[in-house]
Scaffold this motif. Structure first.
Motif, PDB file in Angstrom:
ATOM      1  N   ALA A 286       0.922  -1.202  -0.138  1.00  0.00           N
ATOM      2  CA  ALA A 286       0.050   0.186   0.049  1.00  0.00           C
ATOM      3  C   ALA A 286       0.997   1.232   0.098  1.00  0.00           C
ATOM      4  O   ALA A 286       0.438   2.068  -0.776  1.00  0.00           O
ATOM      5  CB  ALA A 286      -0.989  -0.044   1.182  1.00  0.00           C
ATOM      6  N   VAL A 287       1.927   1.112   0.634  1.00  0.00           N
ATOM      7  CA  VAL A 287       2.872   2.363   0.843  1.00  0.00           C
ATOM      8  C   VAL A 287       3.475   2.380  -0.647  1.00  0.00           C
ATOM      9  O   VAL A 287       3.797   3.704  -1.031  1.00  0.00           O
ATOM     10  CB  VAL A 287       3.837   2.188   1.784  1.00  0.00           C
ATOM     11  CG1 VAL A 287       4.925   3.293   1.948  1.00  0.00           C
ATOM     12  CG2 VAL A 287       3.274   2.279   3.381  1.00  0.00           C
ATOM     13  N   MET A 288       3.705   1.440  -1.303  1.00  0.00           N
ATOM     14  CA  MET A 288       4.485   1.616  -2.489  1.00  0.00           C
ATOM     15  C   MET A 288       3.362   2.174  -3.503  1.00  0.00           C
ATOM     16  O   MET A 288       3.829   3.063  -4.338  1.00  0.00           O
ATOM     17  CB  MET A 288       5.116   0.219  -3.129  1.00  0.00           C
ATOM     18  CG  MET A 288       6.165  -0.223  -2.349  1.00  0.00           C
ATOM     19  SD  MET A 288       7.511   0.661  -2.511  1.00  0.00           S
ATOM     20  CE  MET A 288       7.877   0.436  -4.313  1.00  0.00           C
ATOM     21  N   ALA A 289       2.258   1.827  -3.443  1.00  0.00           N
ATOM     22  CA  ALA A 289       1.327   2.394  -4.264  1.00  0.00           C
ATOM     23  C   ALA A 289       1.046   3.987  -4.010  1.00  0.00           C
ATOM     24  O   ALA A 289       0.831   4.928  -4.920  1.00  0.00           O
ATOM     25  CB  ALA A 289      -0.216   1.825  -4.052  1.00  0.00           C
ATOM     26  N   LEU A 290       1.235   4.250  -2.581  1.00  0.00           N
ATOM     27  CA  LEU A 290       1.145   5.799  -2.452  1.00  0.00           C
ATOM     28  C   LEU A 290       2.222   6.557  -2.907  1.00  0.00           C
ATOM     29  O   LEU A 290       1.939   7.569  -3.334  1.00  0.00           O
ATOM     30  CB  LEU A 290       1.228   5.929  -0.748  1.00  0.00           C
ATOM     31  CG  LEU A 290       1.247   7.254  -0.269  1.00  0.00           C
ATOM     32  CD1 LEU A 290      -0.153   8.115  -0.675  1.00  0.00           C
ATOM     33  CD2 LEU A 290       1.045   7.294   1.245  1.00  0.00           C
TER      34      LEU A 290
ATOM     35  N   VAL B  22      -2.521   5.840  -5.027  1.00  0.00           N
ATOM     36  CA  VAL B  22      -3.466   6.003  -4.098  1.00  0.00           C
ATOM     37  C   VAL B  22      -3.096   7.228  -3.556  1.00  0.00           C
ATOM     38  O   VAL B  22      -2.011   7.809  -3.410  1.00  0.00           O
ATOM     39  CB  VAL B  22      -3.406   4.936  -2.916  1.00  0.00           C
ATOM     40  CG1 VAL B  22      -4.107   3.731  -3.403  1.00  0.00           C
ATOM     41  CG2 VAL B  22      -2.264   4.654  -2.182  1.00  0.00           C
ATOM     42  N   ASP B  23      -4.166   7.841  -2.706  1.00  0.00           N
ATOM     43  CA  ASP B  23      -3.922   9.338  -2.236  1.00  0.00           C
ATOM     44  C   ASP B  23      -3.609   9.371  -0.589  1.00  0.00           C
ATOM     45  O   ASP B  23      -2.837  10.225  -0.181  1.00  0.00           O
ATOM     46  CB  ASP B  23      -5.204  10.266  -2.105  1.00  0.00           C
ATOM     47  CG  ASP B  23      -5.843  10.297  -3.419  1.00  0.00           C
ATOM     48  OD1 ASP B  23      -5.051  10.688  -4.315  1.00  0.00           O
ATOM     49  OD2 ASP B  23      -6.958  10.025  -3.655  1.00  0.00           O
ATOM     50  N   ALA B  24      -3.771   7.970   0.014  1.00  0.00           N
ATOM     51  CA  ALA B  24      -3.491   8.243   1.240  1.00  0.00           C
ATOM     52  C   ALA B  24      -3.627   6.685   1.677  1.00  0.00           C
ATOM     53  O   ALA B  24      -4.135   5.826   1.084  1.00  0.00           O
ATOM     54  CB  ALA B  24      -4.667   8.774   2.249  1.00  0.00           C
TER      55      ALA B  24
ATOM     56  N   LEU C 136       7.328  11.114   2.417  1.00  0.00           N
ATOM     57  CA  LEU C 136       5.888  10.603   3.090  1.00  0.00           C
ATOM     58  C   LEU C 136       5.783  11.518   4.430  1.00  0.00           C
ATOM     59  O   LEU C 136       6.689  11.616   4.701  1.00  0.00           O
ATOM     60  CB  LEU C 136       5.633   9.207   3.233  1.00  0.00           C
ATOM     61  CG  LEU C 136       5.793   8.458   2.124  1.00  0.00           C
ATOM     62  CD1 LEU C 136       5.534   6.907   2.469  1.00  0.00           C
ATOM     63  CD2 LEU C 136       4.635   8.831   1.151  1.00  0.00           C
ATOM     64  N   VAL C 137       4.515  11.630   4.995  1.00  0.00           N
ATOM     65  CA  VAL C 137       4.153  12.290   6.173  1.00  0.00           C
ATOM     66  C   VAL C 137       2.960  11.750   7.163  1.00  0.00           C
ATOM     67  O   VAL C 137       2.291  10.974   6.043  1.00  0.00           O
ATOM     68  CB  VAL C 137       3.990  13.807   6.028  1.00  0.00           C
ATOM     69  CG1 VAL C 137       5.020  14.850   5.554  1.00  0.00           C
ATOM     70  CG2 VAL C 137       2.701  14.114   5.282  1.00  0.00           C
TER      71      VAL C 137
ATOM     72  N   VAL D  47       0.466  10.210   3.804  1.00  0.00           N
ATOM     73  CA  VAL D  47       0.090  10.711   2.545  1.00  0.00           C
ATOM     74  C   VAL D  47       1.203  11.183   2.147  1.00  0.00           C
ATOM     75  O   VAL D  47       2.642  11.320   2.711  1.00  0.00           O
ATOM     76  CB  VAL D  47      -0.689  12.041   2.628  1.00  0.00           C
ATOM     77  CG1 VAL D  47      -2.123  11.431   3.392  1.00  0.00           C
ATOM     78  CG2 VAL D  47      -0.150  13.140   3.732  1.00  0.00           C
ATOM     79  N   ARG D  48       1.642  11.433   0.917  1.00  0.00           N
ATOM     80  CA  ARG D  48       2.763  12.304   0.441  1.00  0.00           C
ATOM     81  C   ARG D  48       3.088  13.348   0.652  1.00  0.00           C
ATOM     82  O   ARG D  48       2.025  14.340   0.967  1.00  0.00           O
ATOM     83  CB  ARG D  48       2.717  12.122  -1.082  1.00  0.00           C
ATOM     84  CG  ARG D  48       2.488  11.099  -1.955  1.00  0.00           C
ATOM     85  CD  ARG D  48       2.581  10.876  -3.422  1.00  0.00           C
ATOM     86  NE  ARG D  48       1.479  11.513  -4.007  1.00  0.00           N
ATOM     87  CZ  ARG D  48       0.269  10.866  -4.088  1.00  0.00           C
ATOM     88  NH1 ARG D  48       0.332   9.495  -3.650  1.00  0.00           N
ATOM     89  NH2 ARG D  48      -0.817  11.602  -4.446  1.00  0.00           N
TER      90      ARG D  48
END
Length: 262
Positions: free
Chosen positions: A70-74, A79-81, A100-101, A258-259
């Motif tokens: 999921a983090v890789m997709a972010l 994905v947005d979050a 990321l934050v 999120v980014r």
């Protein structure tokens, strides 16, 4: 001719306003208020997955086998979050500092528990062992090493002369959830494996860890494929329909990654 020019100017102005609006929207930092209509990444079967489905029916919720996916997709912008447990969220943000934050604010309050088949004798035995580990300071020592990264803290190792006359217990987990369970040097380590082995040392059992998808753990416990499930699993009433839980051993909550704003 004048009317045509006016129309063209009006259309140009409208397109300019739309473009500016889109740019402003892209530049605006993502907030918790954006979640209801966002593209949300979660790990399949987790509390974050359940929370997103129950609370954001208009969002596009993408479930991944691991939080890392999921983090890789972010990171890729797919994905947005990502909704994730608080401490693993800190770990992923630390690994991607500046990219990321973690948003302020916690979506839930929850406790992790160890899952057992209904009626399992291990439930009470594990509770007694956890109480003993809290009393003698071992629990705090494991906490200090894995959770607080306390300088000078040491990983738990079985005390010299520890024996396991009662055999082996199989622990179902889902690695990729630092600092609770993660792969390191070909082994699954982390807070949960250390706590599990400390419990096993008290009860006279060696602990063998079986890695699987998070969503399969409760099924494996029910089927008797493993003796217990321990994977940063939130104690929930809907899960109690299928398994029993130990006492809560860690307080957590769901957070949002999120980014970082550009």
């Amino acid at each position: 001719m004048k009317k045509i020019l006016v129309s063209i100017l009006a259309l140009t102005l409208a397109l300019t306003l739309v473009a500016c609006s889109d740019d402003d929207a892209d530049a605006a930092p993502f907030t918790l208020e954006d979640l209801p209509t966002a593209r949300i990444g979660v790990q399949s079967g987790t509390t974050g997955h359940i929370f997103a489905d129950e609370n954001f029916p208009d969002a596009e919720v993408d479930a991944f086998p691991l939080f890392g996916d999921a983090v890789m997709a972010l990171l890729a912008g797919s994905v947005d979050a990502v909704i994730i447990d608080a401490l693993p969220g800190y770990e992923f943000v630390r690994e991607n500092a500046g990219t990321l934050v973690l948003l302020d604010g916690q979506l839930t309050e929850e406790y992790y528990g160890i899952a057992f088949a209904h009626g399992s004798p291990y439930t009470a035995l594990f509770d007694d062992a956890i109480n003993a580990l809290r009393a003698d300071g071992t629990f705090d020592a494991i906490y200090a090493y894995w959770i607080y990264n306390t300088p000078g803290a040491s990983r738990y190792v079985s005390p010299p002369g520890t024996e396991h006359p009662n055999g082996t217990l199989l622990m179902g987990t889902s690695a990729g959830f630092p600092p609770f369970e993660l792969w390191e040097g070909g082994q699954i380590v982390g807070f949960d494996p250390c706590l599990a082995q400390a419990i096993g040392d008290i009860l006279g059992y060696q602990i063998e860890i079986v890695d699987m998808d998070f969503g399969a753990i409760i099924l494996a416990v029910q089927a008797g494929s493993v003796d217990f499930g321990m994977a940063g699993m939130t104690i929930r009433d809907d899960r109690r329909e299928f398994v029993d839980f130990s006492q809560g051993y860690f307080s957590s909550g769901q957070r949002v990654i999120v980014r970082a704003p550009e």
